[in-house]
Structure formats: C-alpha cells, structure tokens
Scaffold this motif. Structure first.
Motif, short mmCIF file in Angstrom:
data_model
loop_
_atom_site.label_atom_id
_atom_site.label_comp_id
_atom_site.label_asym_id
_atom_site.label_seq_id
_atom_site.Cartn_x
_atom_site.Cartn_y
_atom_site.Cartn_z
N THR A 64 28.84 41.90 40.91
CA THR A 64 28.82 40.48 40.58
C THR A 64 29.90 39.75 41.36
O THR A 64 30.91 40.33 41.77
N GLN A 65 29.66 38.48 41.55
CA GLN A 65 30.65 37.63 42.23
C GLN A 65 31.74 37.23 41.25
O GLN A 65 31.46 37.00 40.06
N MET A 66 32.93 37.16 41.74
CA MET A 66 34.05 36.69 40.93
C MET A 66 33.72 35.34 40.31
O MET A 66 33.16 34.45 40.98
N GLY A 67 34.02 35.20 39.03
CA GLY A 67 33.74 33.95 38.34
C GLY A 67 32.40 33.91 37.63
O GLY A 67 32.16 33.02 36.81
N SER A 114 33.83 35.05 32.73
CA SER A 114 34.17 34.66 34.10
C SER A 114 34.91 35.83 34.73
O SER A 114 36.12 36.00 34.54
N THR A 115 34.17 36.65 35.45
CA THR A 115 34.74 37.92 35.91
C THR A 115 35.84 37.72 36.94
O THR A 115 35.81 36.79 37.76
N LYS A 116 36.82 38.62 36.88
CA LYS A 116 37.90 38.66 37.85
C LYS A 116 37.80 39.98 38.63
O LYS A 116 37.16 40.93 38.17
N LEU A 117 38.48 40.03 39.75
CA LEU A 117 38.47 41.25 40.54
C LEU A 117 38.96 42.45 39.72
O LEU A 117 38.43 43.55 39.82
N GLU A 118 39.97 42.19 38.88
CA GLU A 118 40.55 43.27 38.09
C GLU A 118 39.67 43.75 36.94
O GLU A 118 40.01 44.70 36.24
N ASP A 119 38.53 43.09 36.74
CA ASP A 119 37.56 43.58 35.74
C ASP A 119 36.71 44.71 36.29
O ASP A 119 35.94 45.33 35.55
N SER A 120 36.83 44.98 37.59
CA SER A 120 36.08 46.09 38.18
C SER A 120 36.51 47.39 37.53
O SER A 120 37.70 47.74 37.53
N VAL A 161 33.30 43.79 40.86
CA VAL A 161 33.45 42.35 41.04
C VAL A 161 33.94 42.11 42.46
O VAL A 161 34.96 42.67 42.89
#
Lengths: 116, 114
Positions: B13-16, B81-87, B113
């Motif tokens: 998914t894209q960030m955000g 709202s995904t962040k990179l660190e949610d990967s 992400v």
C-alpha cells in the motif's frame, strides 16, 4: 510488567542430536502459562508446547520437552532427535492470569539451524 | 484441525492509504488478538478483543488503528493512514480463554508500505 528473555540469538544442532533452548522470564505473578512457539520460514506461528505454572510436572510433546524451574523463572525447551524440519525461529512466550493483562509477551526469539 | 484464516497474505500500500487486514478466528473461540512482527524483531502485542469490545491495547495501538468484528465471524484490523514504519507481519490469534490450549495464530499478513 512481565518480560521474557531469550539470551541466545542463534544455535545450531546436528540432525538426530539434542538441543536445549533457554528462556527466562520476570513476573510477580504466581499463576501463569508459558509457551514455546515455532516460526518456520513461512512465518506462521506454531504452538510447540505449553506449561501451566501451577503444574510441577514438566510438559512433553513427543520429541519436545521443557525444563520448568519456577523459582528460577526459567523455561527451557529440549528438542530430542533433531530433524531438518525443526529448523526455525523459536519464541518463548508468557501469558499471565492476573491484573487484567490478556496478552502473550514474547521473547526476541532464537534461530535454530539443523545441520544434516 | 480448526484454523485461523488471514487475508490477504501480502498487501502493498502507498503511505497515507487506509488498509484493512482480515481474519476469521476459530468459530468457538472467544478472545481475539492482533500482533505484529517487524522483520527480524520480536512479536509485539497490539490489541485484544472480547465480548465485542477492546479489552486491552498496547502503546503501539494508537488512534490510527481500529478493530472490528462486523458480522460475528470476521475480525478486522484497520490502519487509517499507513506509515512506512507500519510495514510488518500482522498476525491474528484467537483462543477459548486465558491460556486455554494456547493461542492459535493465523499465517499472517505481510504489509508493505511504500
């Protein structure tokens, strides 16, 4: 808060031999559950063995057994007759029964390599 | 043997963007959980759910996260709202009760992400 410590990040064992994985934990509770989970490369978490703290008898499941030392807060896993399929990450985990806490607390894991 | 089923197995998914991770726990289980595992790190508790409400959540489970059991069988984790660190790898688990037979985990959803 409860903590679980697995001090050995990696171990290796020859096929058919025995290996012991160590785990210590910190808690003020008197009743709790301890688990060993296996995580192969597929990353699925698979329950290996479970121990209730009120039981003095060490749990065994086929080739897997534990050495539960409640006073020392130690919970080691012994794998006998190691097989290639035992190669995986192994996680020790704690589940308390008091204080409203409802979760597993995991150690950092240990990577076990089995050499043919 | 009954299983905990998670879908999808991998999501990029894209960030955000918002993502929903889905889980079908074992049908007679009463407690449901989400855990996450950042690559190479330990498994961390996110949230527990019992009797249609959150019973405990960790510091990680902030306002960006929510859980729902919309229809009595599915159990979802939403990240608003995904962040990179949610990967991470996200695991769903269920059990009958405290410590009862351990926790049964699903096979996980790998969230990436970008």
């Amino acid at each position: 808060a409860q903590t679980v410590t697995q001090s050995q990040p990696e171990m290796s064992v020859q096929e058919a031999e025995t290996v012991t994985l160590s785990c210590t934990y910190d808690t003020s509770e008197s009743d709790y559950y301890l688990f060993w989970y296996k995580q192969p490369p597929s990353r699925q978490m698979i329950l290996v063995i479970r121990q209730e703290a009120y039981k003095q008898q060490n749990a065994t499941e086929n080739r897997f057994s534990v050495n539960f030392q409640k006073a020392a807060k130690s919970f080691s896993l012994k794998i006998s007759d190691s097989q290639l399929g035992d190669a995986a990450m192994y996680f020790c985990a704690y589940d308390g029964t008091q204080g409203g806490s409802e979760k597993l607390v995991f150690g950092k894991g240990m990577k076990l390599t089995v050499n043919p | 043997e009954p299983e905990v089923t998670q879908t999808p197995s991998h999501q990029v998914t894209q960030m955000g963007q918002e993502v929903i991770l889905r889980c079908v726990p074992i049908s007679n289980h009463l407690y449901f959980y989400w855990y996450r595992q950042i690559l190479g790190q330990k498994v961390e508790f996110l949230v527990s759910f019992y009797n249609n409400e959150i019973s405990e959540k960790s510091e990680i489970f902030d306002d960006q996260f929510s859980v729902e059991r919309p229809d009595g069988s599915n159990f979802t984790l939403k990240i608003r709202s995904t962040k990179l660190e949610d990967s991470a790898m996200y695991f769903c688990a269920s059990n009958l009760g405290r410590g009862w037979d351990g926790y049964t985990f699903g096979s996980g959803t790998r969230l990436t992400v970008v």
